[in-house]
Design an enzyme around this catalytic site. Structure first.
Site, PDB file in Angstrom:
ATOM      1  N   THR B 188      18.121  -9.650   7.228  1.00 47.61           N
ATOM      2  CA  THR B 188      16.745 -10.134   7.266  1.00 47.61           C
ATOM      3  C   THR B 188      16.530 -11.042   6.074  1.00 47.61           C
ATOM      4  O   THR B 188      17.056 -10.804   4.991  1.00 47.61           O
ATOM      5  CB  THR B 188      15.744  -8.972   7.154  1.00 47.61           C
ATOM      6  OG1 THR B 188      15.957  -8.313   5.902  1.00 47.61           O
ATOM      7  CG2 THR B 188      15.933  -7.979   8.273  1.00 47.61           C
ATOM      8  N   GLU B 333      14.747  -6.072  12.826  1.00 45.85           N
ATOM      9  CA  GLU B 333      14.972  -4.629  12.869  1.00 45.85           C
ATOM     10  C   GLU B 333      14.752  -4.041  14.259  1.00 45.85           C
ATOM     11  O   GLU B 333      15.042  -2.876  14.497  1.00 45.85           O
ATOM     12  CB  GLU B 333      14.041  -3.915  11.866  1.00 45.85           C
ATOM     13  CG  GLU B 333      14.380  -4.151  10.398  1.00 45.85           C
ATOM     14  CD  GLU B 333      13.719  -5.416   9.835  1.00 45.85           C
ATOM     15  OE1 GLU B 333      13.334  -6.300  10.630  1.00 45.85           O
ATOM     16  OE2 GLU B 333      13.603  -5.507   8.604  1.00 45.85           O
ATOM     17  N   LYS B 445      -6.629  -2.228   0.856  1.00 42.84           N
ATOM     18  CA  LYS B 445      -6.912  -0.809   1.065  1.00 42.84           C
ATOM     19  C   LYS B 445      -8.102  -0.428   0.194  1.00 42.84           C
ATOM     20  O   LYS B 445      -7.946  -0.167  -0.989  1.00 42.84           O
ATOM     21  CB  LYS B 445      -5.703   0.045   0.709  1.00 42.84           C
ATOM     22  CG  LYS B 445      -4.564  -0.064   1.740  1.00 42.84           C
ATOM     23  CD  LYS B 445      -3.286  -0.586   1.138  1.00 42.84           C
ATOM     24  CE  LYS B 445      -2.238  -0.911   2.182  1.00 42.84           C
ATOM     25  NZ  LYS B 445      -1.404  -2.083   1.803  1.00 42.84           N
ATOM     26  N   TRP B 450      -9.228  -0.231   5.746  1.00 47.67           N
ATOM     27  CA  TRP B 450      -8.475  -1.466   5.589  1.00 47.67           C
ATOM     28  C   TRP B 450      -9.374  -2.662   5.837  1.00 47.67           C
ATOM     29  O   TRP B 450     -10.154  -2.692   6.801  1.00 47.67           O
ATOM     30  CB  TRP B 450      -7.310  -1.516   6.584  1.00 47.67           C
ATOM     31  CG  TRP B 450      -6.119  -0.764   6.086  1.00 47.67           C
ATOM     32  CD1 TRP B 450      -5.942  -0.231   4.850  1.00 47.67           C
ATOM     33  CD2 TRP B 450      -4.938  -0.480   6.824  1.00 47.67           C
ATOM     34  NE1 TRP B 450      -4.721   0.378   4.758  1.00 47.67           N
ATOM     35  CE2 TRP B 450      -4.086   0.238   5.960  1.00 47.67           C
ATOM     36  CE3 TRP B 450      -4.504  -0.752   8.113  1.00 47.67           C
ATOM     37  CZ2 TRP B 450      -2.810   0.678   6.357  1.00 47.67           C
ATOM     38  CZ3 TRP B 450      -3.256  -0.323   8.504  1.00 47.67           C
ATOM     39  CH2 TRP B 450      -2.418   0.391   7.626  1.00 47.67           C
TER      40      TRP B 450
END
Lengths: 551, 551
Positions: B188, B333, B445, B450
């Site tokens: 990645t 992934e 946060k 959120w």
């Protein structure tokens, strides 16, 4: 080097959870004849599956991998059993209600089924067998039908709806399953010997469902509605219930309404896009439609399998009703998806037909080879005929067979290196199209070559004097086996064997021509109407046939 | 109870054999710019794959699970490497030619690649790195390009065509592989820290290819021709090469001709039915087509993934060129197929849009959950926003990460129970449609809730005075974190924070409104043009921003 991917098993439990969560709004519609169809969402079906699992465990004490049988039509209660039973680690044993009763008794006892789920309409079949089914402790009855046949029977009797009512719709503690663990059990209705069990794994069910959903197989999507006419007691309805729940494809379940008229009605009313069944069903539906047309325009694909679909029937659907019949091949031992006959792209309609009447191409997970008369592997040249042998993750490697359930591998069914011997003889072209022509037991092994009895029969039956013809192998000192031709003559015709042989001689190679001929009054048939060649061979061996040998 | 199904592993070896045998006549067409395209049948590609395997083993001594790197465009030679290398038990390591060179050096050394296959056109990139790649013993060069850059280099240099010429086209002794063995390796290109390797297994590659071929995913069939514009060094071109070889789908390979004009030309000439790539590619193609229309009518589906496709671009394709863009979501992934955005059936075109702009639905093999700010699992109600966590057989469970190649599981990437933390924040509706709105590292946060920085930025940039806006989380004693809004003003505009806050106040909940404001000359950007919020946060921490705090 081991990869670092997650090690997540392929299980029916996942199919259940996925269908409920991602496709909870898809529907299962069960036909009820004249009444309003029964409709349940995938979410409701999943919740009722959880209730069923709770009932089986908490009320009936089902544990481990006990076998739970179903004697049911295609309906949403049966789907709930399909999802709940394997997910809880038990084994779903579907009972074929068309089996002779002594075979039904045999397989329930062999599987040691503890519970039978049964539709009310099938109690007249089940009730008389119960005294012979000592392992069955519980009978759960679902759907309409007189219950009185169960009065006084030994097993405890439960009503499906009462049994699951009020139980939790979530929170079942599903076991962590090994994907190679058994999920479902189907017995083959072999024409010889005792039925033999095929014990599907969670892995095989899951992979097979993925393949059913491949665009080059049945291609189920959330935009489809699938009508499985093939019964759920025939090789798990060809995997369609699990595949549909995986893909979010709504299901139209015919229940016991499998006659041509209600099938035509439910297609016209509920507008399924995909259907699947055996040629007999489609032939009946075609006759119904020809007599009383209905709107079948919703159907994009109709899969036909189980035996070869007559081309005239396929053309009839296509030309008179705009319905495309697609042939597929498989068997209980292959889960059953073996091959699907889509023609290559870019052909005209007429050019497509030679491909559409084949058994089609195999998916990557089904490896195939053709074994010749001496066991040699034959080329894929479209002409070399051999017995089809297959290998793959949803192909049986043994039967659940022995008295104690241990795996058995009869050598006529499995090669020494573990491939399944399908018992079908055919060819494969260089571009992978499989054509099956004969059953291996019906080909004549003559001097290291195979002679197709089916081919000889078809030619003989095209002769104007011949009503029916059956060709069987008989022992021959020089060639090992040679063909014996038995013919049923049309009324008023006399036996002219030389003329029949000359007729054949224009159509097949000289070495294939039968020397032995006999006239019979009728060709013996099995209970399902197939030629019973065992009987003919025995009549020949016992000297009961009046055989003429041509020089 | 173990099932009696065959235990056949899911491997790339099977994909190779199947494509060659059943779909040998399908083609791989590689674009060559102005010249005639290079065409090879699947049978030829498979035979050349076998020759490559022979060459790697017999000539170069490749054994076991050694890593073989490719630095190549999308072309048929690269496909041969895709098939041969995993099948022989080695690991295919695709190198992303757009990585910074220091990262390329890092990953080749980390993987200990023994061989590099490289296209001639990419030698100017590879040659200067070779002195820093001590594990590389062999370089194999394929396709056009000046070879002089390799003169005097340490590794042995081979010409691909010369290396495979004359070697056997069959009979390679493929090893019996465990399906969990490593098949391919992708690193990645994370924005922070060193690249991390994802080590795909044969099982994950095979299952993923099956899913790509599902009708509800990309639905490849033998009737299709697939144009993978997404590079084969980006998550294995989203699995399309293996999926196409499995399905018998012809491939159109763009090689290095990824500019809008040649893409439009090759689509018009070669008439692919399916294509896949990132939004930037499609945006460029759309501009090209608007300027100089071509016939794109062959395309039934164009998959867009990698980042969100702008709805205006999707509409432009649909309305002006009749091409349907379908969004999909995934990451390195996740192999990458995570979700595909087909709308439900039965909707009008306008009703479909709200579904088409989501990330779509997940397949049964990808299990999903949303984790809230405190780690709690959130409902699928279309409004509760959480970090998407996924689980499944083609999802990474660790990185090939440590110095000795041991698996590493950073806790910001994997939950304690092994699920992948995607780093994406979004919602899922009750019918399973996923919408991703933010990167987890970019949400604020604040007091157990959120706040979406992307949402605040989009609103701010809609204000007439604002050229650009970036919102980042900054520490706050009371709330943990609070948003800091940084804005780039249009020429001649003055900072009126109260007015901007009032403007926001009409669009988001009051508790989400930033107290801290700053004007910046420009928003810092990463090398690929994304806002670089790390830099902004550091500037704030270092006191480099002139911050106004509104009461």
């Amino acid at each position: 080097m081991q990869s670092t991917m997650q090690d997540v098993p392929l299980t029916v439990t996942r199919i259940l959870a996925h269908g409920a969560l991602v496709h909870g709004g898809a529907t299962v519609t069960t036909w009820t004849g004249d009444g309003e169809p029964l409709r349940r969402s995938f979410r409701e079906v999943a919740e009722r599956s959880v209730q069923l699992a709770h009932a089986l465990r908490d009320e009936l004490g089902v544990t481990g991998d006990q076998r739970i049988a179903t004697l049911m039509w295609n309906n949403s209660d049966h789907l709930e059993a399909y999802l709940a039973i394997p997910s809880m680690g038990a084994v779903l044993h579907t009972l074929n209600l068309r089996l002779p009763v002594e075979q039904l008794v045999f397989i329930v006892n062999h599987a040691a089924d503890r519970v039978v789920l049964v539709n009310g309409s099938l109690l007249p079949l089940l009730a008389p067998l119960l005294p012979h089914l000592p392992t069955v402790e519980h009978v759960i009855v679902s759907g309409p039908g007189d219950r009185s046949a169960l009065e006084g029977c030994r097993p405890r009797v439960h009503e499906y709806e009462e049994l699951i009512a009020g139980r939790p719709v979530s929170g079942f503690d599903w076991p962590q399953l090994d994907e190679r663990q058994a999920a479902a059990l189907c017995y083959t209705s072999g024409t010889t010997g005792e039925p033999k069990g095929v014990l599907y794994s969670h892995r095989s069910v899951y992979l097979h469902a993925m393949e059913v959903n491949a665009a080059s197989a049945f291609g189920l999507t959330p935009a489809d509605t699938c009508l499985p006419v093939v019964p759920m007691f025939h090789v798990n309805a060809w995997g369609l219930p699990h595949a549909a729940f995986m893909a979010g494809t709504s299901l139209l379940m015919p229940d016991r309404f499998l006659q041509p008229a209600p099938l035509a009605d439910m297609i016209a009313t509920e507008r399924p896009t995909v259907s699947a069944g055996v040629p007999t069903i489609w032939a009946g539906l075609l006759a119904e439609l020809d007599a009383r047309p209905r709107d079948l325009s919703s159907l994009r694909t109709v899969i036909s399998g189980g035996s070869a679909a007559p081309p005239a029937m396929m053309r009839g659907f296509h030309e008179r009703h705009g319905v495309r019949i697609v042939q597929a091949w498989g068997m209980t031992e292959t889960s059953p998806l073996g091959s699907v006959a889509y023609p290559p792209a870019g052909l005209s309609e007429e050019e497509e037909w030679p491909y559409r009447v084949t058994q089609g191409r195999l998916p990557s997970s089904v490896e195939a080879r053709l074994a010749g008369p001496g066991g040699e592997i034959l080329p894929w040249d479209g002409t070399s005929a051999g017995e089809l042998e297959v290998r793959g993750p949803w192909i049986a490697g043994a039967y659940y067979g022995g008295a104690a359930g241990e795996p058995v591998r009869p050598e006529d069914k499995f090669s020494p290196d573990g491939w399944l011997r399908t018992g079908d003889v055919g060819t494969i072209t260089a571009d992978g199209f499989l054509t099956l022509t004969d059953r291996a037991k019906d080909v004549i092994k003559s001097g290291g070559e195979w002679i197709s009895s089916v081919e000889l029969e078809n030619h003989l039956m095209a002769h104007p004097d011949v009503a029916e013809a059956a060709v069987v192998a008989v022992p021959d000192e020089k060639w090992g086996e040679r063909p014996l031709a038995t013919v049923v003559l049309k009324d008023g015709k006399d036996a002219d064997y030389a003329a029949l042989r000359a007729f054949l001689g224009e159509r097949v190679a000289r070495w294939q021509l039968p020397e032995r001929w006999a006239v019979v009054v009728t060709v013996p048939k099995t209970s399902v109407g197939k030629f019973d060649k065992k009987v003919l061979r025995k009549q020949y061996a016992d000297g009961e046939l009046e055989v003429t040998v041509l020089a």
